[in-house]
Every structure is written in structure tokens, then in C-alpha cells.
Design a protein around this motif. Structure first.
Motif, mmCIF file in Angstrom:
data_model
loop_
_atom_site.group_PDB
_atom_site.id
_atom_site.type_symbol
_atom_site.label_atom_id
_atom_site.label_comp_id
_atom_site.label_asym_id
_atom_site.label_seq_id
_atom_site.Cartn_x
_atom_site.Cartn_y
_atom_site.Cartn_z
ATOM 1 N N ILE A 49 0.867 -1.361 0.061
ATOM 2 C CA ILE A 49 0.073 -0.104 0.073
ATOM 3 C C ILE A 49 0.764 1.250 0.186
ATOM 4 C CG2 ILE A 49 -1.725 1.252 1.270
ATOM 5 C CD1 ILE A 49 -2.975 -1.181 0.276
ATOM 6 N N TRP A 50 2.018 1.089 0.954
ATOM 7 C CA TRP A 50 3.001 2.345 0.949
ATOM 8 C C TRP A 50 4.053 2.418 -0.432
ATOM 9 C CZ3 TRP A 50 8.356 2.251 0.907
ATOM 10 C CH2 TRP A 50 8.738 3.509 1.003
ATOM 11 N N ALA A 90 -1.369 -5.013 -8.100
ATOM 12 C CA ALA A 90 -2.005 -5.926 -7.124
ATOM 13 C C ALA A 90 -1.997 -7.381 -7.290
ATOM 14 C CB ALA A 90 -3.655 -5.651 -6.787
ATOM 15 N N LEU A 91 -2.249 -7.733 -8.686
ATOM 16 C CA LEU A 91 -2.197 -9.185 -8.997
ATOM 17 C C LEU A 91 -0.844 -9.476 -8.713
ATOM 18 C CD1 LEU A 91 -4.928 -9.316 -11.938
ATOM 19 C CD2 LEU A 91 -5.184 -10.057 -9.358
ATOM 20 N N PHE A 127 -6.774 -10.472 -0.704
ATOM 21 C CA PHE A 127 -7.656 -10.347 -1.967
ATOM 22 C C PHE A 127 -8.253 -9.078 -1.647
ATOM 23 C CE2 PHE A 127 -7.522 -15.147 -1.291
ATOM 24 C CZ PHE A 127 -7.664 -15.264 -2.428
ATOM 25 N N GLY A 128 -8.095 -7.993 -0.817
ATOM 26 C CA GLY A 128 -8.658 -6.807 -0.767
ATOM 27 C C GLY A 128 -7.609 -5.867 -1.638
ATOM 28 N N LEU A 129 -6.398 -6.449 -1.740
ATOM 29 C CA LEU A 129 -5.449 -5.645 -2.199
ATOM 30 C C LEU A 129 -5.843 -4.763 -3.629
ATOM 31 C CD1 LEU A 129 -2.604 -4.318 -1.665
ATOM 32 C CD2 LEU A 129 -1.589 -6.052 -3.054
ATOM 33 N N ALA A 185 -11.109 -6.751 3.948
ATOM 34 C CA ALA A 185 -11.010 -6.891 2.682
ATOM 35 C C ALA A 185 -12.561 -6.476 1.870
ATOM 36 C CB ALA A 185 -10.623 -8.059 2.162
ATOM 37 N N CYS A 186 -13.592 -6.892 2.583
ATOM 38 C CA CYS A 186 -14.595 -6.519 2.115
ATOM 39 C C CYS A 186 -14.891 -4.893 2.285
ATOM 40 C CB CYS A 186 -15.791 -7.271 3.121
ATOM 41 S SG CYS A 186 -15.934 -9.034 2.651
#
Length: 432
Positions: A49-50, A90-91, A127-129, A185-186
Motif C-alpha cells: 500500500i505504501w 495488485a495481482l 484479496f482486498g489489495l 477486505a470486504c
């Protein structure tokens, strides 16, 4: 200015809220290993994220300039590029992280329970990335479009969903640590969906078309990728300085490094708040550069400079007059308090010195001049190392003086380059 800055200040101050909610819920579970797993997992998850924070900063300037030109085609192309980069990165991260989780955790030598719980947390949280990185790209695009309230709306929805789902999954369904990860994540996906739903209404203000053929040309990607690369290098250099402060403080003793950490927390609070004004400058400067409106650019800088000065003075007074209370809120360990009290004057001065680099960051980001940001940060980082070495005999006072010097050199170097650009014909005349 405040129509842009106020929502961004509120949004910036909610940045640590997801991690705070997760750790608070985990802190009320059965054993300490669960809290430890969430703490370690959140720290690992926070790295990409950073690192990919350039998705927001790199998007703002281009979006603002396209909006200033009323270029609906460019806005659509940029949106697809930013979201495509977010999903692709992300992937790629997920593909690399899942097989590397084991070796990474083994470096920390956790207990068997902590290892298992941390793996479970990260396997779900990752999975939330894609949604988290899309939210960063959307925040930059919305701010560039002068719609910061949409970015704030996405952040608030993400946080509220996280809180509600934590209560449901953890306290209601008793899912434990996996429930905390699933709630986060949701929440990120709900925020991303809300942001995507708001796109259509914004594009209606700027008629245009998306041309797929343009996305297949390298020339259409090179400017955005170049800016993102330079912002990444700049951010790594900045974090390197903070890391060096921690390492050098550690050599002075546990009490010193703990006290320094408490004081740097004050700097981070001030930076998050004052960055809201820098975010407004990013949008206003980019719009002015795109519209080739020199008067608008000067107005934005003058108004933001005035409010930034007042804000930095307010934080300086806060730390000068209430610094002891600020330290006491964070710890009740008497030796740490005593050391922190001794160095409070440095914290009081820091906002006055550092605010100008935040302001210039806004100008350089809005004008998509990340290369100059990168170069000044590298120069200031080198100056910090030189000062820290020269002032080493002064102990922690030398370390704080070196850090103040770093902030002053950073601001001064950016001011010098900004003046050079102005003398060469002006920021607006050199719009790219």
C-alpha cells in the motif's frame, strides 16, 4: 482552497483507522497471539500500500491538467491507465506474496500459533489489495477533478463497512482473526465499488471518448510511468531518512529511541493535517497548468502558503505549550517521558520548517514534475547523512539537528528549483 483541503484533511486523518479498528477488535479476543497476528499481518499488508502510493500522487497532476484543458479523452485514458496499473500491480503482488509468506514470516521467528494466524490473516486480506490500490488511483483522479468529497466518501464508506463487518464476523459469527481480515477486505471492495459507481457522473462534465488504440501506444504510457517511477524513488529516499533516524537513535539507547518515536508521532499528525492543503495545491496547480492560467496558479500558491503558515504556527504552539500532555498521552514510563520532554523544542520547530516542503510537493505533483521532487529529496537525504555524521558527537541533539537540517534543505532546494523554472518562462508556459 478549503473546499478541496478540508475533505482531504479529514481523509488523511482517517488513514490509520482501518488498522486501528482491526487491532482494537483483536485486542478483545481470547489471547495475545491473535492481536500479534493482526499487528504483524497489517504491517506486512501495509508495505505494498505504501510502495504503490504513487498511484494517487502520480494521477492527481495529470487529471488536474486534463481537467484544466477540458480534455475528456485524456481524463478517460488516464482513468483506465491508473486503474489498470492498480489491478496489475495488485495481482503481481499477490502472485509473489502468497508463495513468499512462509519464508518472510520465518525471518521474524514467530511462534507456531502466531505463524499460523498471521498466514491466515494475510491470505484473506490480500484479496482486498486490488480494491485498496484502485481506491488510491480513484482518490488521485477525483482530487484532480476537484471532487475531494468523493474521495472522502469512499474512505468513510470503507471504514464504516470495516467496523460493521468486524462486529458481524468477529463478535457475531466468532470467526476470529480470519473474520478481521475478511472485514477489512470486504470494506475495501465496497469502497472501490462506490468509487467506480461515481465515475460516470464525473465524466459527464467532460465530454469525450476512450480510444483503445491510444492505450496500445508506449507514448501514451511513458509520462505516467515516468512520474510514478520518480515518486517511488522519492518516497523510498524519504523513508530511508526516517529509518536512519530510528537506527541512529537505537544506538543511543532504548529510552532515546522510544522518546524519539513518540515525538515523530507528533510530526506525523501535523504532516497528515498540513498535507490536506498540499493536496489542494496539487489539484489547483494542475488545473492552472492545464488551463495555462498563471494568475490562478499564483493565487493558489499565495492562499495555500498563508494557510500553511497559520497551520504550522498552530502546531508549533500546540507542541510548545501542550507537548508534555502529548507525550503523557502516549506513555507513562517515566524515563521515556523525561527524555521526550528534553527534545520537545525540536518538535515545536519542525512544523514551521517542514510545512514548506509539503507546499512545494503540491506544486510539483500538480505540475507533474516528479523528477525535480526526486532530485531534491535525494539531495536532502545526502545532506542529512552528512549532517548526522558531522553532528554525531552531540548525541541525540545532533540527530535532531540533522533531521531539522534535512527538512530545511529539502524545502530550500525545492524553492530554488521552483524559482529557476519560473525564471525560464514559468510553470504554465512549460506545461507538459
Amino acid at each position: 482552497m478549503w473546499a478541496l483541503a478540508a475533505p482531504m484533511i479529514a481523509s488523511n486523518l482517517t488513514v490509520p483507522l482501518v488498522a486501528l479498528v482491526d487491532s482494537t477488535v483483536a485486542g478483545h479476543l481470547a489471547h495475545a497471539g491473535q492481536l500479534g497476528a493482526v499487528a504483524v499481518g497489517s504491517a506486512v499488508y501495509g508495505l505494498p500500500i505504501w510502495i504503490f502510493g504513487f498511484l494517487r500522487m502520480g494521477t492527481i497532476g495529470f487529471a488536474a491538467q486534463a481537467g484544466g484543458r477540458r480534455d475528456g479523452d485524456a481524463l478517460r485514458r488516464l482513468l483506465v491507465q491508473a486503474l489498470g496499473l492498480a489491478v496489475g500491480l495488485a495481482l503481481l503482488t499477490i502472485g509473489l506474496a502468497l508463495p513468499l509468506l512462509g519464508p518472510l514470516l520465518q525471518l521474524m521467528k514467530p511462534s507456531a500459533t502466531l505463524d499460523a494466524l498471521t498466514r491466515s490473516y494475510l491470505q484473506i486480506r490480500l484479496f482486498g489489495l486490488p480494491a485498496a490500490l484502485m481506491n488510491a488511483a480513484l482518490a488521485g483522479w477525483f482530487l484532480g477533478m476537484h471532487r475531494p468529497r468523493l474521495a472522502l466518501r469512499v474512505t468513510v464508506l470503507t471504514n464504516l463497512a470495516n467496523i460493521a463487518l468486524n462486529l458481524l464476523f468477529v463478535l457475531g459469527l466468532r470467526w476470529g482473526v480470519p473474520g478481521i481480515a475478511a472485514a477489512s477486505a470486504c470494506g475495501e471492495w465496497l469502497g472501490a465499488l462506490a468509487g467506480l459507481a461515481a465515475i460516470r457522473g464525473q465524466l459527464q462534465r467532460f465530454p469525450g471518448h476512450l480510444h483503445p488504440s491510444a492505450l496500445r501506444r508506449w507514448s501514451a504510457w511513458r509520462p505516467l510511468l515516468g512520474v510514478n517511477r520518480d515518486i517511488l524513488i522519492r518516497s523510498l529516499a524519504l523513508q530511508g531518512v526516517f529509518f536512519a533516524v530510528t537506527v541512529l537513535g537505537t544506538r543511543l539507547g532504548d529510552t532515546v529511541v522510544a522518546a524519539n518515536a513518540l515525538l515523530l508521532n507528533g510530526l506525523m499528525v501535523a504532516a497528515f493535517a498540513l498535507d490536506g492543503l498540499a493536496n489542494a495545491v496539487e489539484a489547483l496547480a494542475g488545473h492552472a497548468v492545464g488551463a495555462r492560467d498563471g494568475n490562478a496558479l499564483r493565487r493558489a500558491l499565495v492562499v495555500a502558503g498563508g494557510w500553511s503558515l497559520l497551520g504550522s504556527l498552530a502546531f508549533a504552539l500546540l507542541f510548545a505549550l501542550g507537548g508534555h500532555a502529548f507525550v503523557d498521552l502516549q506513555t507513562d514510563i517515566a524515563p521515556v517521558r523525561a527524555v521526550a520532554y528534553a527534545y520537545l523544542p525540536y518538535l515545536a520547530v519542525l512544523p514551521l520548517v517542514g510545512v514548506w516542503s509539503y507546499l512545494f510537493d503540491g506544486l510539483f505533483v500538480g505540475a507533474t514534475r516528479a523528477r525535480e521532487m526526486r532530485d531534491t529529496m535525494l539531495f536532502a537525504g545526502a545532506a542529512f547523512l552528512a549532517l548526522a555524521t558531522a553532528l554525531h558527537p552531540l548525541g541525540n541533539h545532533g540527530l535532531w539537528l540533522a533531521f531539522l537540517g534535512f527538512m530545511a534543505v529539502r524545502a530550500g532546494a525545492m524553492a530554488w528549483i521552483a524559482r529557476r523554472i519560473a525564471h525560464r518562462g514559468g510553470w504554465v508556459a512549460q506545461a507538459r
